[in-house]
Design a protein around this motif. Structure first.
Motif, PDB file in Angstrom:
ATOM      1  N   PRO A 112     -33.831 -67.919 -34.196  1.00  0.00           N
ATOM      2  CA  PRO A 112     -32.440 -67.534 -34.468  1.00  0.00           C
ATOM      3  C   PRO A 112     -31.388 -68.590 -34.143  1.00  0.00           C
ATOM      4  O   PRO A 112     -30.298 -68.567 -34.703  1.00  0.00           O
ATOM      5  N   LEU A 113     -31.689 -69.545 -33.250  1.00  0.00           N
ATOM      6  CA  LEU A 113     -30.671 -70.505 -32.811  1.00  0.00           C
ATOM      7  C   LEU A 113     -31.002 -71.953 -33.177  1.00  0.00           C
ATOM      8  O   LEU A 113     -30.352 -72.876 -32.691  1.00  0.00           O
ATOM      9  N   GLY A 114     -31.994 -72.147 -34.017  1.00  0.00           N
ATOM     10  CA  GLY A 114     -32.315 -73.502 -34.454  1.00  0.00           C
ATOM     11  C   GLY A 114     -33.039 -74.339 -33.414  1.00  0.00           C
ATOM     12  O   GLY A 114     -32.953 -75.569 -33.426  1.00  0.00           O
ATOM     13  N   GLY A 115     -33.781 -73.698 -32.534  1.00  0.00           N
ATOM     14  CA  GLY A 115     -34.486 -74.420 -31.482  1.00  0.00           C
ATOM     15  C   GLY A 115     -35.592 -75.318 -32.004  1.00  0.00           C
ATOM     16  O   GLY A 115     -35.862 -76.372 -31.439  1.00  0.00           O
ATOM     17  N   ARG A 116     -36.211 -74.896 -33.096  1.00  0.00           N
ATOM     18  CA  ARG A 116     -37.304 -75.703 -33.653  1.00  0.00           C
ATOM     19  C   ARG A 116     -36.771 -77.048 -34.168  1.00  0.00           C
ATOM     20  O   ARG A 116     -37.381 -78.093 -33.954  1.00  0.00           O
ATOM     21  N   GLU A 117     -35.623 -76.994 -34.825  1.00  0.00           N
ATOM     22  CA  GLU A 117     -35.004 -78.223 -35.319  1.00  0.00           C
ATOM     23  C   GLU A 117     -34.585 -79.111 -34.150  1.00  0.00           C
ATOM     24  O   GLU A 117     -34.768 -80.340 -34.193  1.00  0.00           O
ATOM     25  N   ASP A 118     -34.028 -78.498 -33.098  1.00  0.00           N
ATOM     26  CA  ASP A 118     -33.656 -79.277 -31.911  1.00  0.00           C
ATOM     27  C   ASP A 118     -34.888 -79.940 -31.293  1.00  0.00           C
ATOM     28  O   ASP A 118     -34.826 -81.096 -30.855  1.00  0.00           O
TER      29      ASP A 118
END
Length: 205
Positions: A112-118
């Motif tokens: 939900p918060l874009g952690g994978r991209e980070d």
């Protein structure tokens, strides 16, 4: 199949269950994860009854916010209850790389918060408002240092600024929690980088 995978499959038959935190993060990095964290859409007392029926001996850990923990042959699984959306749950967590979920039934990754991209861009970013996250628990400042150095992540600008501002509040944290976190930092593969970062944010002062 590992014990925790079988266990999660059992729980998925009675309620929605998601893996979250280090379990999912380390899996995406193809690293082993020692402990398993999950959230379940059930009150802990009901989950506890089911787990006891299956022949295990869960423990309740924590005073204010309880966690249901199961130990089995050196493995540990922690469960917390949740209600509402995964996004609401994610916004209560510390960093986006620890707010990636995996559906216990389907294996689907939910981010939900874009952690994978980070994680892919090697960025450490607080969930939502970093000032709120560090206000909720100043120990997260030391966790920031640990994650940044352990995974070689660049700390996002607002997250770093908020950490510096809330650093004096760390004196309100229980000494045993600080000692445990510092101990974990000092046994990292490269503790020198962690000590340098602690100095840069003003902690060593």
């Amino acid at each position: 199949m590992e014990f925790w995978q079988k266990f999660i499959t059992q729980i998925a038959e009675i309620a929605p269950v998601y893996l979250v935190g280090g379990t999912v993060r380390d899996s995406l990095l193809q690293k082993p994860s020692k402990d398993v964290d999950g959230i379940v859409a059930l009150p802990l007392e009901i989950l506890e009854k089911h787990i006891k029926k299956w022949g295990y001996h869960p423990l309740r850990i924590g005073a204010k916010h309880q966690t249901l923990t199961v130990f089995h042959q050196g493995e540990r699984i922690d469960f917390n209850p949740f209600s509402g959306s995964l996004e609401e749950d994610a916004l209560r967590r510390d960093f986006t790389i620890n707010a990636i979920y995996q559906n216990g039934k389907t294996g689907e990754i939910i981010d939900p918060l874009g952690g994978r991209e980070d994680l892919e861009k090697k960025i450490l970013r607080a969930c939502g408002d970093p000032y709120e996250r560090f206000r909720e628990d100043p120990l997260r400042i030391l966790r920031m240092v640990r994650f940044s150095c352990k995974y070689n992540l660049t700390i996002e600008e607002n997250t770093l600024s908020a950490a510096k501002e809330f650093l004096p509040k760390i004196s309100s944290v229980a000494l045993e929690r600080i000692s445990e976190e510092l101990g974990t930092i000092l046994i990292l593969e490269n503790p020198r980088s962690a000590l340098t970062l602690l100095m840069e944010i003003g902690y060593l002062d």
